[in-house]
Design a protein around this motif. Sequence first.
Motif, PDB file in Angstrom:
ATOM      1  N   GLN A 160       0.842  -1.192   0.000  1.00 39.85           N
ATOM      2  CA  GLN A 160       0.000   0.000   0.000  1.00 39.85           C
ATOM      3  C   GLN A 160       0.886   1.255   0.000  1.00 39.85           C
ATOM      4  OE1 GLN A 160      -4.082   1.349   2.404  1.00 39.85           O
ATOM      5  NE2 GLN A 160      -2.513   0.237   3.505  1.00 39.85           N
ATOM      6  N   GLY A 161       1.953   1.213   0.803  1.00 38.13           N
ATOM      7  CA  GLY A 161       2.900   2.326   0.835  1.00 38.13           C
ATOM      8  C   GLY A 161       3.742   2.406  -0.426  1.00 38.13           C
ATOM      9  N   ILE A 162       4.151   1.254  -0.942  1.00 41.10           N
ATOM     10  CA  ILE A 162       4.960   1.217  -2.164  1.00 41.10           C
ATOM     11  C   ILE A 162       4.211   1.851  -3.336  1.00 41.10           C
ATOM     12  CG2 ILE A 162       5.795  -0.403  -3.935  1.00 41.10           C
ATOM     13  CD1 ILE A 162       6.811  -2.186  -1.637  1.00 41.10           C
ATOM     14  N   ILE A 163       2.925   1.544  -3.461  1.00 38.62           N
ATOM     15  CA  ILE A 163       2.105   2.138  -4.527  1.00 38.62           C
ATOM     16  C   ILE A 163       2.059   3.657  -4.386  1.00 38.62           C
ATOM     17  CG2 ILE A 163      -0.284   2.395  -5.336  1.00 38.62           C
ATOM     18  CD1 ILE A 163       0.826  -0.114  -6.411  1.00 38.62           C
ATOM     19  N   CYS A 164       1.890   4.130  -3.157  1.00 35.03           N
ATOM     20  CA  CYS A 164       1.831   5.587  -2.940  1.00 35.03           C
ATOM     21  C   CYS A 164       3.145   6.261  -3.320  1.00 35.03           C
ATOM     22  CB  CYS A 164       1.480   5.890  -1.480  1.00 35.03           C
ATOM     23  SG  CYS A 164      -0.236   5.527  -1.045  1.00 35.03           S
ATOM     24  N   VAL A 165       4.272   5.636  -2.984  1.00 32.58           N
ATOM     25  CA  VAL A 165       5.572   6.196  -3.356  1.00 32.58           C
ATOM     26  C   VAL A 165       5.700   6.250  -4.875  1.00 32.58           C
ATOM     27  CG1 VAL A 165       8.068   5.847  -3.288  1.00 32.58           C
ATOM     28  CG2 VAL A 165       6.715   5.489  -1.221  1.00 32.58           C
ATOM     29  N   ARG A 166       5.308   5.176  -5.546  1.00 31.02           N
ATOM     30  CA  ARG A 166       5.375   5.153  -7.010  1.00 31.02           C
ATOM     31  C   ARG A 166       4.564   6.295  -7.615  1.00 31.02           C
ATOM     32  NH1 ARG A 166       2.093   0.805 -10.464  1.00 31.02           N
ATOM     33  NH2 ARG A 166       0.490   2.379 -10.034  1.00 31.02           N
ATOM     34  N   GLU A 167       3.344   6.449  -7.125  1.00 34.66           N
ATOM     35  CA  GLU A 167       2.464   7.480  -7.685  1.00 34.66           C
ATOM     36  C   GLU A 167       2.990   8.886  -7.409  1.00 34.66           C
ATOM     37  OE1 GLU A 167      -0.465   7.061  -9.630  1.00 34.66           O
ATOM     38  OE2 GLU A 167       0.562   5.125  -9.786  1.00 34.66           O
ATOM     39  N   TYR A 168       3.600   9.074  -6.251  1.00 28.87           N
ATOM     40  CA  TYR A 168       4.072  10.409  -5.856  1.00 28.87           C
ATOM     41  C   TYR A 168       5.231  10.877  -6.739  1.00 28.87           C
ATOM     42  CZ  TYR A 168       5.144  14.294  -2.679  1.00 28.87           C
ATOM     43  OH  TYR A 168       5.351  15.551  -2.136  1.00 28.87           O
ATOM     44  N   PHE A 169       6.105   9.927  -7.126  1.00 28.40           N
ATOM     45  CA  PHE A 169       7.337  10.323  -7.817  1.00 28.40           C
ATOM     46  C   PHE A 169       7.371   9.968  -9.304  1.00 28.40           C
ATOM     47  CE2 PHE A 169       8.826   9.984  -3.350  1.00 28.40           C
ATOM     48  CZ  PHE A 169       9.346  11.259  -3.203  1.00 28.40           C
ATOM     49  N   LYS A 170       6.317   9.349  -9.834  1.00 25.27           N
ATOM     50  CA  LYS A 170       6.398   8.805 -11.190  1.00 25.27           C
ATOM     51  C   LYS A 170       6.554   9.873 -12.272  1.00 25.27           C
ATOM     52  CE  LYS A 170       1.389   8.428 -12.040  1.00 25.27           C
ATOM     53  NZ  LYS A 170       0.279   7.467 -12.271  1.00 25.27           N
ATOM     54  N   ASN A 171       6.169  11.096 -11.993  1.00 25.02           N
ATOM     55  CA  ASN A 171       6.303  12.167 -12.986  1.00 25.02           C
ATOM     56  C   ASN A 171       7.377  13.181 -12.604  1.00 25.02           C
ATOM     57  OD1 ASN A 171       4.163  11.174 -14.645  1.00 25.02           O
ATOM     58  ND2 ASN A 171       2.687  12.058 -13.202  1.00 25.02           N
ATOM     59  N   ASN A 436      -5.649   9.979  -2.337  1.00 25.02           N
ATOM     60  CA  ASN A 436      -5.637  10.359  -3.752  1.00 25.02           C
ATOM     61  C   ASN A 436      -4.522   9.662  -4.517  1.00 25.02           C
ATOM     62  OD1 ASN A 436      -7.845  12.077  -3.424  1.00 25.02           O
ATOM     63  ND2 ASN A 436      -6.560  13.827  -2.897  1.00 25.02           N
ATOM     64  N   LEU A 437      -3.364   9.515  -3.894  1.00 23.96           N
ATOM     65  CA  LEU A 437      -2.252   8.819  -4.548  1.00 23.96           C
ATOM     66  C   LEU A 437      -2.613   7.370  -4.836  1.00 23.96           C
ATOM     67  CD1 LEU A 437       0.808  10.159  -2.509  1.00 23.96           C
ATOM     68  CD2 LEU A 437       0.355  10.600  -4.932  1.00 23.96           C
ATOM     69  N   PHE A 438      -3.088   6.680  -3.813  1.00 22.67           N
ATOM     70  CA  PHE A 438      -3.379   5.253  -3.944  1.00 22.67           C
ATOM     71  C   PHE A 438      -4.512   5.007  -4.939  1.00 22.67           C
ATOM     72  CE2 PHE A 438      -5.412   1.277  -2.496  1.00 22.67           C
ATOM     73  CZ  PHE A 438      -4.307   0.426  -2.501  1.00 22.67           C
ATOM     74  N   MET A 439      -5.571   5.782  -4.808  1.00 22.29           N
ATOM     75  CA  MET A 439      -6.733   5.568  -5.671  1.00 22.29           C
ATOM     76  C   MET A 439      -6.478   6.040  -7.107  1.00 22.29           C
ATOM     77  SD  MET A 439      -8.895   4.104  -3.584  1.00 22.29           S
ATOM     78  CE  MET A 439     -10.572   4.218  -4.211  1.00 22.29           C
ATOM     79  N   ALA A 441      -3.860   5.107  -8.769  1.00 21.79           N
ATOM     80  CA  ALA A 441      -3.165   4.019  -9.458  1.00 21.79           C
ATOM     81  C   ALA A 441      -4.161   3.256 -10.336  1.00 21.79           C
ATOM     82  CB  ALA A 441      -2.525   3.080  -8.437  1.00 21.79           C
ATOM     83  N   PRO A 442      -3.900   3.149 -11.625  1.00 21.85           N
ATOM     84  CA  PRO A 442      -4.872   2.495 -12.514  1.00 21.85           C
ATOM     85  C   PRO A 442      -5.159   1.049 -12.144  1.00 21.85           C
ATOM     86  CG  PRO A 442      -2.783   2.931 -13.649  1.00 21.85           C
ATOM     87  CD  PRO A 442      -2.736   3.663 -12.364  1.00 21.85           C
ATOM     88  N   GLU A 443      -4.143   0.323 -11.666  1.00 21.06           N
ATOM     89  CA  GLU A 443      -4.367  -1.076 -11.278  1.00 21.06           C
ATOM     90  C   GLU A 443      -5.325  -1.181 -10.100  1.00 21.06           C
ATOM     91  OE1 GLU A 443       0.239  -0.722 -11.503  1.00 21.06           O
ATOM     92  OE2 GLU A 443      -1.469   0.611 -11.166  1.00 21.06           O
ATOM     93  N   ILE A 444      -5.257  -0.217  -9.185  1.00 22.51           N
ATOM     94  CA  ILE A 444      -6.133  -0.244  -8.018  1.00 22.51           C
ATOM     95  C   ILE A 444      -7.579  -0.019  -8.443  1.00 22.51           C
ATOM     96  CG2 ILE A 444      -6.675   0.841  -5.807  1.00 22.51           C
ATOM     97  CD1 ILE A 444      -4.063  -0.838  -5.878  1.00 22.51           C
ATOM     98  N   ARG A 445      -7.808   0.933  -9.319  1.00 18.96           N
ATOM     99  CA  ARG A 445      -9.170   1.175  -9.801  1.00 18.96           C
ATOM    100  C   ARG A 445      -9.718  -0.053 -10.536  1.00 18.96           C
ATOM    101  NH1 ARG A 445      -6.961   6.181 -11.193  1.00 18.96           N
ATOM    102  NH2 ARG A 445      -7.102   5.739 -13.434  1.00 18.96           N
ATOM    103  N   THR A 446      -8.866  -0.701 -11.334  1.00 23.74           N
ATOM    104  CA  THR A 446      -9.282  -1.912 -12.043  1.00 23.74           C
ATOM    105  C   THR A 446      -9.598  -3.040 -11.062  1.00 23.74           C
ATOM    106  OG1 THR A 446      -7.946  -1.345 -13.982  1.00 23.74           O
ATOM    107  CG2 THR A 446      -8.554  -3.660 -13.713  1.00 23.74           C
ATOM    108  N   GLY A 447      -8.730  -3.202 -10.053  1.00 22.45           N
ATOM    109  CA  GLY A 447      -8.928  -4.261  -9.072  1.00 22.45           C
ATOM    110  C   GLY A 447     -10.178  -4.062  -8.246  1.00 22.45           C
ATOM    111  N   LEU A 448     -10.419  -2.843  -7.822  1.00 21.29           N
ATOM    112  CA  LEU A 448     -11.623  -2.554  -7.041  1.00 21.29           C
ATOM    113  C   LEU A 448     -12.882  -2.833  -7.860  1.00 21.29           C
ATOM    114  CD1 LEU A 448     -10.508   0.725  -5.220  1.00 21.29           C
ATOM    115  CD2 LEU A 448     -11.125  -1.432  -4.117  1.00 21.29           C
ATOM    116  N   LYS A 449     -12.854  -2.428  -9.106  1.00 23.80           N
ATOM    117  CA  LYS A 449     -14.008  -2.672  -9.968  1.00 23.80           C
ATOM    118  C   LYS A 449     -14.237  -4.167 -10.147  1.00 23.80           C
ATOM    119  CE  LYS A 449     -15.998  -1.288 -14.408  1.00 23.80           C
ATOM    120  NZ  LYS A 449     -15.796  -0.469 -15.633  1.00 23.80           N
ATOM    121  N   LYS A 450     -13.150  -4.936 -10.272  1.00 27.39           N
ATOM    122  CA  LYS A 450     -13.250  -6.375 -10.472  1.00 27.39           C
ATOM    123  C   LYS A 450     -13.970  -7.063  -9.324  1.00 27.39           C
ATOM    124  CE  LYS A 450      -9.558  -8.772 -11.707  1.00 27.39           C
ATOM    125  NZ  LYS A 450      -8.309  -9.572 -11.633  1.00 27.39           N
ATOM    126  N   ILE A 451     -13.753  -6.603  -8.092  1.00 26.58           N
ATOM    127  CA  ILE A 451     -14.377  -7.274  -6.945  1.00 26.58           C
ATOM    128  C   ILE A 451     -15.616  -6.527  -6.445  1.00 26.58           C
ATOM    129  CG2 ILE A 451     -12.343  -8.553  -6.198  1.00 26.58           C
ATOM    130  CD1 ILE A 451     -11.708  -6.377  -4.195  1.00 26.58           C
TER     131      ILE A 451
END
Length: 461
Positions: A160-171, A436-439, A441-451
Motif C-alpha cells: 500500500q505504501g509502495i504504490i503511494c511512493v510510485r504514484e508520488y514520484f512517477k512524474n 488520492n495517490l493510492f486511488m 493508481a490504474p491497477e487499483i481502480r481496475t482491481g476494485l471494480k473487479k471485486i
Amino acid sequence: MKNFLAISILSITALVSCQNVQSAKSSKANSASINLSDNQLMDKVQSDALRYFWDFAEPHSFLGRERYHEDDIYPDNDKHVVTTGGSGFGLMTILVGVDRKFIPRKEAVKRLTHIADFLEKADRFHGAWPHWINGETGKVVPFGKKDNGGDLVETAFLVQGIICVREYFKNGNEEEKQLAAKMDKLWKGVEWNWYTKGGQKVLYWHWSPTYAWEMNFPLEGYNECLITYVMAASSPDYSIDYDTYNKGWTRNGTYTTDRTKYGLPLFVKHNYAEEFGGPLFWSQYSYLGLDPRDLSDKYVKSYWDLNRNHVLIDYKYCLENPYKFKGYSDKYWGLTAGYTRNKDGSVGYAAHQPMKEDFGVITPTAALSSMPYTPKESLAFLRFLYTEKQNFIGQAGPYDATSINYNDWFTPRYLAIDQGTITPMIENYRTGLLWNLFMNAPEIRTGLKKIGFKSAKHHID
C-alpha cells in the motif's frame, strides 16, 4: 545476584531519569503548545511521529524498526528487526514529510531508493515478504516458530505504501522516475494468487518453506485485512477473481449484520468483536491508502459510515466508561492494540477494545489516526495531549500506551505499526494526500471494480 541487582537498579534509575527529564521538558513545552492553532498542533504531531521512521529507522535498511524503547538500558535491543507492515506505513509517513517540507525531497528520494534496493534483495516467499526482516542481512526473522515465511497481510500493508511512493514520484525528475520504477517492480512481484493454497476461493495469511500451510489462517472478514484482497485483485500478473473475494472475505455475504450500538449501525460482523466493532486499527490499517469516502460494494453501502461508526462507538463507550476508569473523557479516549499495563505494573501487549480488553489504558494512535472520521473528537484529544499531558509525549511523538487511571502511567516505548498510522491518517483528513495517490493508481481502480467496489469520487463504477 549482585549483577542482577545492579542491572535492576540501573533500569530503575534510567527510567526515573527519563521521566524526570520528560517532566522538565513538559513544563516548558506546555506553555509553548497551549496557544497553537489546530493546524499547528497537527503539524507538530505529524512531524513528531515522522521521527520514528526518519531519525530512528533501522540504520542499514532505513526501514521501520518493529519497536523503539526509550527506556532500554541496552540501546541495541531489537535494533535491526524491521517490520514490513509498519514500514509500509512509514513510507507513507515519509511522503507526508516531503509534501509538508518537514524533510528535504532529495534526501527522501535517496533514502526511499535505498529502501527499494534493500527490499529487492530481502527474503521473499512467492513474492511476499515475511513479517520481520533483519535490517542488516535482509533475512527473515521468525515472528513465531512456524511463521518464518511469507506474510501476505504485512506484505499488503507494505505494498500500500509502495504504490503511494510510485504514484508520488512517477512524474518527477530522472532520479524520482527511477525510484518509481523500482517500486513498481517490487509490488508487481508479489504472487497473490499463489496464497490461495492451490486455488481455494480464499487468501491465506502465511506460507512457510519449512512448515508450508501449517499456520492455516484463511483471511475472512471483517478485520484489518481488506487491503490484502484489494491488492490481490489489482495485481496485473497474479490476480485473484471475484469469487475469491466474495467466498473468502465476505463469507458469501454472510459477514453483514443489522446490529447497532449506541444507535449506530455496525454493517459487518467484526471478527470476535460483533458488539462494539473491535480495536480501532481495523478502521485504519486498510484505509491509509484505500479511500473510504464514497466507497461501497454489494454488501456495504458506505465504507465511510462503517469506519466512522466504528470510531464513534469506541468514543461513546469511553464516555460511558462502564469500568469507571479515572480519566476517560471526551478529550481522553481511544482503544486499539498496543502496549498495555499488566496487573503487576509491568508492560505487556493487548488488543484494547470496548468491554473485552479494556484495562484503563488509552493508546494515543487510536484517536489520532481516527482524525478523518472524527475530527472534532480527535482534535480535542490531540490538544489535551500536547497542552495538558506532555509527559505522555517523547522523542517520536505520543508514547504507545498511557493511563490517567494509573497515576499518569505511560510506557516510553513505540511500535511502528501504531506510530505509522498517525501522520498519514491526519494528512488524509487535511488534504487526502495518500487516499488520492493510492486511488489514482490504474491497477487499483481496475482491481476494485473487479471485486465489485464503486466510488464516483474516483471514477469506479
